[in-house]
Design a protein around this motif. Structure first.
Motif, PDB file in Angstrom:
ATOM      1  N   MET A 131       1.263  -0.853   0.217  1.00  0.00           N
ATOM      2  CA  MET A 131      -0.292  -0.025  -0.041  1.00  0.00           C
ATOM      3  C   MET A 131       0.985   1.121  -0.011  1.00  0.00           C
ATOM      4  N   ARG A 132       2.298   0.984   0.489  1.00  0.00           N
ATOM      5  CA  ARG A 132       2.896   2.345   0.636  1.00  0.00           C
ATOM      6  C   ARG A 132       3.374   2.846  -0.810  1.00  0.00           C
ATOM      7  N   LEU A 133       3.567   1.628  -1.537  1.00  0.00           N
ATOM      8  CA  LEU A 133       3.960   2.077  -2.444  1.00  0.00           C
ATOM      9  C   LEU A 133       3.285   2.946  -3.975  1.00  0.00           C
ATOM     10  N   VAL A 134       1.598   2.368  -3.409  1.00  0.00           N
ATOM     11  CA  VAL A 134       0.679   3.224  -3.879  1.00  0.00           C
ATOM     12  C   VAL A 134       0.439   4.164  -3.370  1.00  0.00           C
ATOM     13  N   HIS A 135       0.522   4.603  -2.198  1.00  0.00           N
ATOM     14  CA  HIS A 135       0.955   6.137  -1.877  1.00  0.00           C
ATOM     15  C   HIS A 135       2.238   6.761  -2.440  1.00  0.00           C
ATOM     16  N   TRP A 136       2.607   6.316  -2.715  1.00  0.00           N
ATOM     17  CA  TRP A 136       4.713   6.667  -3.403  1.00  0.00           C
ATOM     18  C   TRP A 136       4.483   7.431  -4.773  1.00  0.00           C
ATOM     19  N   ILE A 137       3.444   6.206  -5.633  1.00  0.00           N
ATOM     20  CA  ILE A 137       3.667   6.535  -7.322  1.00  0.00           C
ATOM     21  C   ILE A 137       2.351   7.185  -6.770  1.00  0.00           C
ATOM     22  N   SER A 138       1.198   7.344  -5.877  1.00  0.00           N
ATOM     23  CA  SER A 138       0.357   8.696  -6.086  1.00  0.00           C
ATOM     24  C   SER A 138       0.674  10.294  -6.067  1.00  0.00           C
ATOM     25  N   PHE A 139       1.592  10.639  -5.264  1.00  0.00           N
ATOM     26  CA  PHE A 139       2.384  11.633  -4.013  1.00  0.00           C
ATOM     27  C   PHE A 139       2.839  11.805  -5.656  1.00  0.00           C
ATOM     28  N   LEU A 140       4.169  10.946  -6.425  1.00  0.00           N
ATOM     29  CA  LEU A 140       4.451  11.504  -7.438  1.00  0.00           C
ATOM     30  C   LEU A 140       4.357  11.901  -8.592  1.00  0.00           C
ATOM     31  N   ALA A 141       2.697  11.293  -8.741  1.00  0.00           N
ATOM     32  CA  ALA A 141       2.275  11.448  -9.958  1.00  0.00           C
ATOM     33  C   ALA A 141       1.771  13.401  -9.611  1.00  0.00           C
ATOM     34  N   ALA A 142       1.235  12.939  -8.912  1.00  0.00           N
ATOM     35  CA  ALA A 142       0.610  14.388  -8.262  1.00  0.00           C
ATOM     36  C   ALA A 142       1.811  15.878  -8.735  1.00  0.00           C
ATOM     37  N   ALA A 143       3.094  15.226  -7.644  1.00  0.00           N
ATOM     38  CA  ALA A 143       4.499  16.082  -8.086  1.00  0.00           C
ATOM     39  C   ALA A 143       3.904  16.592  -9.537  1.00  0.00           C
ATOM     40  N   TYR A 182      -5.239  25.684 -14.819  1.00  0.00           N
ATOM     41  CA  TYR A 182      -5.338  25.863 -14.041  1.00  0.00           C
ATOM     42  C   TYR A 182      -6.641  24.665 -12.913  1.00  0.00           C
ATOM     43  N   TRP A 183      -8.194  25.569 -14.363  1.00  0.00           N
ATOM     44  CA  TRP A 183      -9.774  24.537 -14.083  1.00  0.00           C
ATOM     45  C   TRP A 183      -9.301  23.149 -14.262  1.00  0.00           C
ATOM     46  N   VAL A 184      -7.987  22.718 -14.693  1.00  0.00           N
ATOM     47  CA  VAL A 184      -7.978  21.267 -14.849  1.00  0.00           C
ATOM     48  C   VAL A 184      -7.050  20.747 -14.065  1.00  0.00           C
ATOM     49  N   LEU A 185      -6.386  21.488 -13.450  1.00  0.00           N
ATOM     50  CA  LEU A 185      -5.362  21.114 -12.235  1.00  0.00           C
ATOM     51  C   LEU A 185      -6.398  20.990 -11.043  1.00  0.00           C
ATOM     52  N   GLY A 186      -7.158  21.804 -10.969  1.00  0.00           N
ATOM     53  CA  GLY A 186      -8.619  21.754  -9.756  1.00  0.00           C
ATOM     54  C   GLY A 186      -8.894  20.211  -9.636  1.00  0.00           C
ATOM     55  N   ALA A 187      -9.131  20.724 -11.458  1.00  0.00           N
ATOM     56  CA  ALA A 187     -10.328  18.911 -11.208  1.00  0.00           C
ATOM     57  C   ALA A 187      -9.384  17.922 -11.249  1.00  0.00           C
ATOM     58  N   VAL A 188      -7.901  17.670 -11.582  1.00  0.00           N
ATOM     59  CA  VAL A 188      -7.496  16.681 -10.928  1.00  0.00           C
ATOM     60  C   VAL A 188      -7.241  16.084  -9.895  1.00  0.00           C
ATOM     61  N   PHE A 189      -6.873  17.404  -9.120  1.00  0.00           N
ATOM     62  CA  PHE A 189      -7.254  17.042  -7.686  1.00  0.00           C
ATOM     63  C   PHE A 189      -8.653  16.652  -6.921  1.00  0.00           C
ATOM     64  N   VAL A 190      -9.718  17.283  -7.400  1.00  0.00           N
ATOM     65  CA  VAL A 190     -10.835  16.264  -7.009  1.00  0.00           C
ATOM     66  C   VAL A 190     -11.507  15.235  -7.336  1.00  0.00           C
ATOM     67  N   LEU A 191     -11.211  15.418  -8.241  1.00  0.00           N
ATOM     68  CA  LEU A 191     -11.110  13.610  -8.408  1.00  0.00           C
ATOM     69  C   LEU A 191     -10.021  12.743  -7.723  1.00  0.00           C
ATOM     70  N   GLY A 192      -8.753  13.069  -7.560  1.00  0.00           N
ATOM     71  CA  GLY A 192      -7.816  12.150  -6.899  1.00  0.00           C
ATOM     72  C   GLY A 192      -8.511  12.872  -4.960  1.00  0.00           C
ATOM     73  N   PHE A 193      -8.904  13.248  -4.744  1.00  0.00           N
ATOM     74  CA  PHE A 193      -9.744  13.581  -2.872  1.00  0.00           C
ATOM     75  C   PHE A 193     -10.896  12.811  -3.043  1.00  0.00           C
ATOM     76  N   VAL A 194     -11.044  13.007  -4.660  1.00  0.00           N
ATOM     77  CA  VAL A 194     -12.962  11.719  -4.157  1.00  0.00           C
ATOM     78  C   VAL A 194     -12.255  10.314  -4.531  1.00  0.00           C
ATOM     79  N   ALA A 195     -11.167   9.742  -5.144  1.00  0.00           N
ATOM     80  CA  ALA A 195     -10.785   8.193  -5.368  1.00  0.00           C
ATOM     81  C   ALA A 195     -10.135   8.258  -4.118  1.00  0.00           C
ATOM     82  N   GLY A 196      -9.553   9.195  -3.115  1.00  0.00           N
ATOM     83  CA  GLY A 196      -8.976   8.626  -2.086  1.00  0.00           C
ATOM     84  C   GLY A 196     -10.416   8.213  -0.754  1.00  0.00           C
ATOM     85  N   TRP A 197     -11.483   8.486  -1.406  1.00  0.00           N
ATOM     86  CA  TRP A 197     -12.295   7.885  -0.911  1.00  0.00           C
ATOM     87  C   TRP A 197     -12.767   7.226  -0.490  1.00  0.00           C
TER      88      TRP A 197
END
Length: 111
Positions: A1-13, A42-57
């Motif tokens: 699971m840690r690997l998934v978190h790190w990959i997600s973090f690197l993709a967002a960064a 910037y709208w696309v960036l916001g949408a990507v982060f909102v989708l990431g937040f929803v996927a986190g749930w």
């Protein structure tokens, strides 16, 4: 699971880094979105982060299930250890030991 978190973090960064670089190169950058036309980056960036937040749930029920499973296992282990400890405890001795050189005092239950 840690690997998934790190990959997600690197993709967002990397996504943030890419957007910052594109904005520095061309401040009026727009992204073509099917059905919406050109959209500010910037709208696309916001949408990507909102989708990431929803996927986190989506992870939340899995974490809750794993926590409940671990908690049940811990309770079973605790009950087993308590039963073993109860078996090892000495039984309470009700009778008073008799000293051989002294007479035994009679109690109300002996009469």
């Amino acid at each position: 699971m840690r690997l998934v978190h790190w990959i997600s973090f690197l993709a967002a960064a990397l996504a943030v880094l890419l957007i910052v670089v594109v904005q520095l190169v061309d401040p009026a950058a727009r992204v073509a979105v099917p059905g919406l036309g050109p959209v500010p980056l910037y709208w696309v960036l916001g949408a990507v982060f909102v989708l990431g937040f929803v996927a986190g749930w989506v992870y939340l029920p899995g974490y809750a299930w794993a926590l409940a499973r671990e908690r049940r296992a811990w309770r079973r282990e605790k009950a087993a250890l308590q039963s073993e400890l109860a078996k090892l405890r000495p039984a309470k001795i009700e009778e008073v030991p008799r000293i051989p050189d002294r007479p035994v005092e009679e109690t109300a239950s002996d009469a």
